[in-house]
Design a protein around this motif. Sequence first.
Motif, PDB file in Angstrom:
ATOM      1  N   HIS A   1      33.397  41.875  92.242  1.00 23.78           N
ATOM      2  CA  HIS A   1      32.232  42.242  93.054  1.00 23.78           C
ATOM      3  C   HIS A   1      32.374  43.648  93.626  1.00 23.78           C
ATOM      4  CE1 HIS A   1      31.805  37.657  93.836  1.00 23.78           C
ATOM      5  NE2 HIS A   1      31.317  38.012  92.681  1.00 23.78           N
ATOM      6  N   MET A   2      33.590  44.135  93.689  1.00 25.40           N
ATOM      7  CA  MET A   2      33.839  45.437  94.319  1.00 25.40           C
ATOM      8  C   MET A   2      34.086  46.518  93.276  1.00 25.40           C
ATOM      9  SD  MET A   2      36.507  43.936  97.144  1.00 25.40           S
ATOM     10  CE  MET A   2      36.495  45.268  98.314  1.00 25.40           C
ATOM     11  N   GLY A   3      34.965  46.209  92.318  1.00 22.93           N
ATOM     12  CA  GLY A   3      35.388  47.211  91.354  1.00 22.93           C
ATOM     13  C   GLY A   3      34.266  47.590  90.400  1.00 22.93           C
ATOM     14  N   THR A   4      34.314  48.827  89.933  1.00 21.05           N
ATOM     15  CA  THR A   4      33.256  49.326  89.041  1.00 21.05           C
ATOM     16  C   THR A   4      33.844  49.697  87.687  1.00 21.05           C
ATOM     17  OG1 THR A   4      33.609  51.613  89.712  1.00 21.05           O
ATOM     18  CG2 THR A   4      32.025  50.317  91.006  1.00 21.05           C
ATOM     19  N   ILE A   5      32.962  49.769  86.697  1.00 19.52           N
ATOM     20  CA  ILE A   5      33.423  50.138  85.361  1.00 19.52           C
ATOM     21  C   ILE A   5      33.908  51.590  85.351  1.00 19.52           C
ATOM     22  CG2 ILE A   5      31.080  50.729  84.544  1.00 19.52           C
ATOM     23  CD1 ILE A   5      32.065  49.509  81.798  1.00 19.52           C
ATOM     24  N   GLY A   6      33.238  52.426  86.130  1.00 14.85           N
ATOM     25  CA  GLY A   6      33.680  53.818  86.210  1.00 14.85           C
ATOM     26  C   GLY A   6      35.084  53.913  86.791  1.00 14.85           C
TER      27      GLY A   6
ATOM     28  N   THR B   1      29.112  47.501  89.250  1.00 15.21           N
ATOM     29  CA  THR B   1      30.297  46.652  89.427  1.00 15.21           C
ATOM     30  C   THR B   1      30.478  45.752  88.204  1.00 15.21           C
ATOM     31  OG1 THR B   1      29.116  44.844  90.491  1.00 15.21           O
ATOM     32  CG2 THR B   1      29.991  46.566  91.940  1.00 15.21           C
ATOM     33  N   HIS B   2      31.705  45.273  88.072  1.00 15.05           N
ATOM     34  CA  HIS B   2      32.022  44.371  86.954  1.00 15.05           C
ATOM     35  C   HIS B   2      31.137  43.123  87.023  1.00 15.05           C
ATOM     36  CE1 HIS B   2      35.327  47.034  86.339  1.00 15.05           C
ATOM     37  NE2 HIS B   2      35.923  46.699  87.460  1.00 15.05           N
TER      38      HIS B   2
ATOM     39  N   ASN C   1      37.398  51.652  86.644  1.00 13.39           N
ATOM     40  CA  ASN C   1      38.354  51.151  85.658  1.00 13.39           C
ATOM     41  C   ASN C   1      38.680  52.241  84.634  1.00 13.39           C
ATOM     42  OD1 ASN C   1      38.849  48.651  83.261  1.00 13.39           O
ATOM     43  ND2 ASN C   1      39.750  48.514  85.283  1.00 13.39           N
ATOM     44  N   ILE C   2      37.673  53.069  84.290  1.00 11.50           N
ATOM     45  CA  ILE C   2      37.895  54.141  83.307  1.00 11.50           C
ATOM     46  C   ILE C   2      38.718  55.268  83.927  1.00 11.50           C
ATOM     47  CG2 ILE C   2      36.749  55.923  81.933  1.00 11.50           C
ATOM     48  CD1 ILE C   2      34.355  53.908  81.685  1.00 11.50           C
ATOM     49  N   VAL C   3      38.289  55.728  85.090  1.00 11.51           N
ATOM     50  CA  VAL C   3      38.948  56.880  85.692  1.00 11.51           C
ATOM     51  C   VAL C   3      40.373  56.543  86.126  1.00 11.51           C
ATOM     52  CG1 VAL C   3      38.847  58.493  87.627  1.00 11.51           C
ATOM     53  CG2 VAL C   3      36.771  57.923  86.381  1.00 11.51           C
ATOM     54  N   ASN C   4      40.579  55.286  86.500  1.00 10.33           N
ATOM     55  CA  ASN C   4      41.920  54.830  86.855  1.00 10.33           C
ATOM     56  C   ASN C   4      42.861  54.977  85.662  1.00 10.33           C
ATOM     57  OD1 ASN C   4      43.054  53.945  89.176  1.00 10.33           O
ATOM     58  ND2 ASN C   4      43.023  51.793  88.596  1.00 10.33           N
ATOM     59  N   ALA C   5      42.319  54.790  84.463  1.00  6.98           N
ATOM     60  CA  ALA C   5      43.044  55.021  83.209  1.00  6.98           C
ATOM     61  C   ALA C   5      44.373  54.280  83.154  1.00  6.98           C
ATOM     62  CB  ALA C   5      43.246  56.514  82.979  1.00  6.98           C
ATOM     63  N   SER C   6      44.398  53.078  83.736  1.00 11.89           N
ATOM     64  CA  SER C   6      45.614  52.275  83.625  1.00 11.89           C
ATOM     65  C   SER C   6      45.767  51.814  82.177  1.00 11.89           C
ATOM     66  CB  SER C   6      45.512  51.063  84.539  1.00 11.89           C
ATOM     67  OG  SER C   6      46.442  50.075  84.130  1.00 11.89           O
TER      68      SER C   6
END
Lengths: 502, 283, 158
Positions: free
Chosen positions: B103-108, B72-73, B110-115
């Motif tokens: 606390h919930m979101g992950t770096i993976g 997580t971030h 964020n990458i796969v979301n590719a916003s």
Amino acid sequence: MWWDREESFLSGTKRHPARLLYRLGTKRDATLHCLDVQIFLDTGPYDHLGGVVLALGMEHAGGAYRIPNVSLAGKCVYTNNPIGGAFRGFGVSQVTAAMEQMIDMAAEKLDMDPLEIRLKNAVRRGDKNSVGKTLVNSTGIRECLRTLGEHPLWKEREKWKTRAGLFKRRGVGVAALMHGSGYGPVVPDTANAKVELTREGKIRVYNGVVDMGQGNASTSLQIAGSILGQPTDWMELVLPDTDRTLPCGSASASRCTYTFGNALIGAAETLKKRILQRAADLLMTPSKDEFALIPGRVRHLPTGKEFPAAAIASFMDEAERISVHHFRAPVAPENFDAGPGLRLHGFPHTLFSYAAHLALVEVDQLTGEVTVCRYLAVSDCGTIINPQIYEQQIQGAIAQGLGFALSEDLASTQGRMAASDFAAYVIPTAADVPEMESVPVEIFEPTGPFGLKGIGEISINGPLPAIANALADACGVRIVDYPMTSERVLAALQGLEKGAPQ
Amino acid sequence: MRRVYLPTTLDEVWSIMDREPNAVVYAGGTDLLVRLHRGLITVDGLICIERLAQIQGVKEEHDEIFIGAGTTHAELLENNVIREHLSVLVQALETLASPPIRHMGTIGGNIVNASPAGDTLPPLYVLGASLEIQSREKTRTVRIDQFISGPGQVLMTDKELLTGIRIPKPKGFGIHHFEKIGRRKSQACAIASMAALMSVSPDGMVEDIRPAWGSVGPTVVTCAEAENILRGTRLRPEILEKAASVVKKTVSPIDDIRAGADYRRVVAGNLLLRLIRYHSDGT
Amino acid sequence: MNIVFHLNGEERSIETPPDKRVVDLLREEFGLTGTKESCGAGDCGACTILVDGESRLSCLMLAIQLQGRSITTIEGLERKDSIHPLQKAFAEHGAVQCGFCIPGMILASVDLLKRNPSPTRKEIRVGLAGNLCRCTGYQKIVDAVRHAAETPCRKECK
């Protein structure tokens, strides 16, 4: 029934978008001489108090100043845009945004200090205000401005401004505010308070005006407790309920504690007399003045003899234990020849709160980002009964006004709002709101309960003009479309957008 | 009712993917579940990978740092290895959404979301991150800029999972810089952002510089021409202005509800000017 | 499916669709209406709960994710005879107006103080930036959290 957030965005009434055309004339010595204002409010497809909001906007269009020659014209326009309606500030926020920037622009032309031009023209008790209403109640705008002028944040502003970092510019801005309270001359602004001595000897306050968090119910307990000598553990509170409480009007118009408080004082005084009279009868003493109400009990002062309030209650019929009092707020007796409907829509008011706000602002020249670093609000809202609740109203309204000034945007295209959630409709977070200082100027208002006036709305009118004036002070630009987003500020800084102030 | 799976091992993930070819993977859910709840997407199966210990945590491996995609971030922000070596990422993570989202979101995710507005992406580009993509059959490694192909688009099959991020320890970059512009100070979606690694010699020469911009193009934007202008020259306002004018031509932003393309273009260039603050500071 | 987890200190088991949102489960199945929904999209923080002591948004969690976890809602902060020091500080400092954001705000504050026991006013503002409040202007909330941080705390409130 519950709405999800998007439905609330679509259906809820919003602050009327306004187009404001202002022309202000002064004499060479900075005396305000004439004002011409045209107001257009976008009320959307339905009228939700559009006329009333417009009337209040018109009444406040000239601000807290003496201006002998004023022309006001207003139109509330039906459109296919989202619905406008009652929103904190109620038309005053929009016109104050314009008028307080006009005053700064006039000061600049006259090469005059923005505080000085306001002090020179601000109304005093006994003056006619800009719509010709004689101010017969407490009128503390000059005291607010003077107090602001003595505050360190104002006095040390030049030093503060020079400390801006690289690519930053700093400025300070002032706004003088007034806000009328109550419903105006035609619609009766009334409240019916009810107070009961319960069989258990407690004081029950039937608070008939809604407390949705602004705290007026606590203030009601304070008012009744003060008159009846009871701490809160000897009191009970009944919140609005069509079965038990009496009609008290709306929780709006900065009128809750003023109107209900006055009714409550009447009800509590009557109940007090009854209780003490009954105590005097029981002890066969000549005068009720020999008795005092103490927590849960009544004491005969010459002998020190006490008995429980419950004992008194047991001798009283229910009709006697419950005291009711009706209060109708005073209205302006002036009858202006101001066009049909205007008086019906609440024009003019007679009781005004006042304030002077100061914003210290930093602007980023690379991004146009505006940061409000400090904020000062000096308010004349009469006597303060509950300092914590008083500050809550000021701080909350400033934060809301900050959103109005800088980030909250309900732009629509072809009648459709662009924002339908809190990701797109940007309200301030704790990190966006500066430390705020609130300084009261307590001027006793003779018609108010214990001397108070309304505090609920006035503070929301300050941030937009104070920040706009600070922005102009910092970089010499004025934004005429709101909110003042970074994008608009940067465009103005670059001269990309030629928006000449009107 | 949708089927939802909570695998704890990668083997379980592969089996579920075989059984449920249309199932959608989520970790923090901070983006996917919003879209799901609004009815913007329909799925009949969900695979929540928050319990996959195999893809969580940070490892220091010689000259590389390995970050499990499910980290997580917040975990990254509190990790000493990350704080010591990847300050540019830390600065970006500090601006990412809000504490509970971090606390919930992950770096993976964020990458796969590719916003285009993904906050970790510009730092990961300048850090030269590469990604480990696994399937039941194999593990492949791909550079992040070759993985993200467009807004919300990544080059990965339904049978694959992003499991880790490999980041070479940045060497010789004394300056880690990140700035994000949003509609407010916190919890804001980026209107424009810039991450930069830079080294400046004691006498003020730009020895090396790697900037990257977010939210001003379909994917993260880099600009070799601007880098070439700056590299090997003394850091001074005129040279940054010159590079910034190239950046303004290179980016390809769009208008959206947060800001217009013109604003994004100007700000993308202007963010570079901020680097002047390091002109006398080689550290 | 059957989900077993700890809710406010007690082990609970419930039969629920795995894709039910946690905010709905807490409110509708357990009657814990202190957890509020205001945006349903992670933008406001009203639905904040503590999952194994860490603040998370219950509108963006599905029931299955509760499996084996320990959950604290605002109702779980209260002890037999006393309220949590943060609840007390919020009440005393006038940090509450309409109250809708407050359960989430207090749980976010619990998490904040656990990570940073003595935050500055600025750190509190940034730490609570995920929780929107429309009434207070946040200042009295910052006052309350600062006060709670300065007050020696019982063991169970950590």
